[in-house]
Design a protein around this motif. Sequence first.
Motif, PDB file in Angstrom:
ATOM      1  N   THR A 153      16.316  44.648 -13.429  1.00 18.44           N
ATOM      2  CA  THR A 153      16.306  44.325 -14.849  1.00 18.44           C
ATOM      3  C   THR A 153      16.643  42.863 -15.037  1.00 18.44           C
ATOM      4  O   THR A 153      17.306  42.243 -14.240  1.00 18.44           O
ATOM      5  CB  THR A 153      17.331  45.185 -15.626  1.00 18.44           C
ATOM      6  N   VAL A 161       5.679  48.391 -17.379  1.00 20.13           N
ATOM      7  CA  VAL A 161       6.021  49.515 -18.262  1.00 20.13           C
ATOM      8  C   VAL A 161       4.862  50.497 -18.416  1.00 20.13           C
ATOM      9  O   VAL A 161       4.877  51.341 -19.296  1.00 20.13           O
ATOM     10  CB  VAL A 161       6.505  49.028 -19.652  1.00 20.13           C
ATOM     11  N   ARG A 200      13.634  46.059 -23.356  1.00 22.96           N
ATOM     12  CA  ARG A 200      14.244  45.650 -22.100  1.00 22.96           C
ATOM     13  C   ARG A 200      13.189  44.982 -21.222  1.00 22.96           C
ATOM     14  O   ARG A 200      12.042  45.410 -21.201  1.00 22.96           O
ATOM     15  CB  ARG A 200      14.788  46.883 -21.385  1.00 22.96           C
ATOM     16  N   CYS A 244      11.957  51.048 -21.973  1.00 18.97           N
ATOM     17  CA  CYS A 244      11.881  49.586 -22.042  1.00 18.97           C
ATOM     18  C   CYS A 244      11.160  49.079 -23.283  1.00 18.97           C
ATOM     19  O   CYS A 244      11.086  47.872 -23.503  1.00 18.97           O
ATOM     20  CB  CYS A 244      11.188  49.042 -20.790  1.00 18.97           C
TER      21      CYS A 244
END
Length: 125
Positions: free
Chosen positions: A2, A17, A69, A83
């Motif tokens: 991350t 993603v 995210r 995310c």
Amino acid sequence: MTANEGSVRVDSWIWSVRLTKTRSQAATAVRGGHVKVNGERVKAAHALRVGDEVRLRHGGRERIVIVKRLIRKRVGAPVAVECYADHSPPPPPPVEVPVVARRERGAGRPTKRERRELDRLRGGR
């Protein structure tokens, strides 16, 4: 894995993603102008940040997601969904394709009677 601080390339994030199957598809979509970040067309190396709105036209529909995210590597589907916040319109209903009458393989050429029946089924005469 991350990167809560900093930024990530938009093509890499779209692939990470799971909005596209491959990174090359993501890069091609960006190059083709099918990706907009905060309403503007961007290049593949555009720095994506948390809170950005990403619009992606892919597979015949438009996806609108808000970045929650940043991740650099592809992750599993349950993690990928966390995310982003999906604000996409619902997909269009599937188009029903009419069933086409088919002859069995090796059945030979249809007789005159069978051909007329097929014509009637298809809406002719």
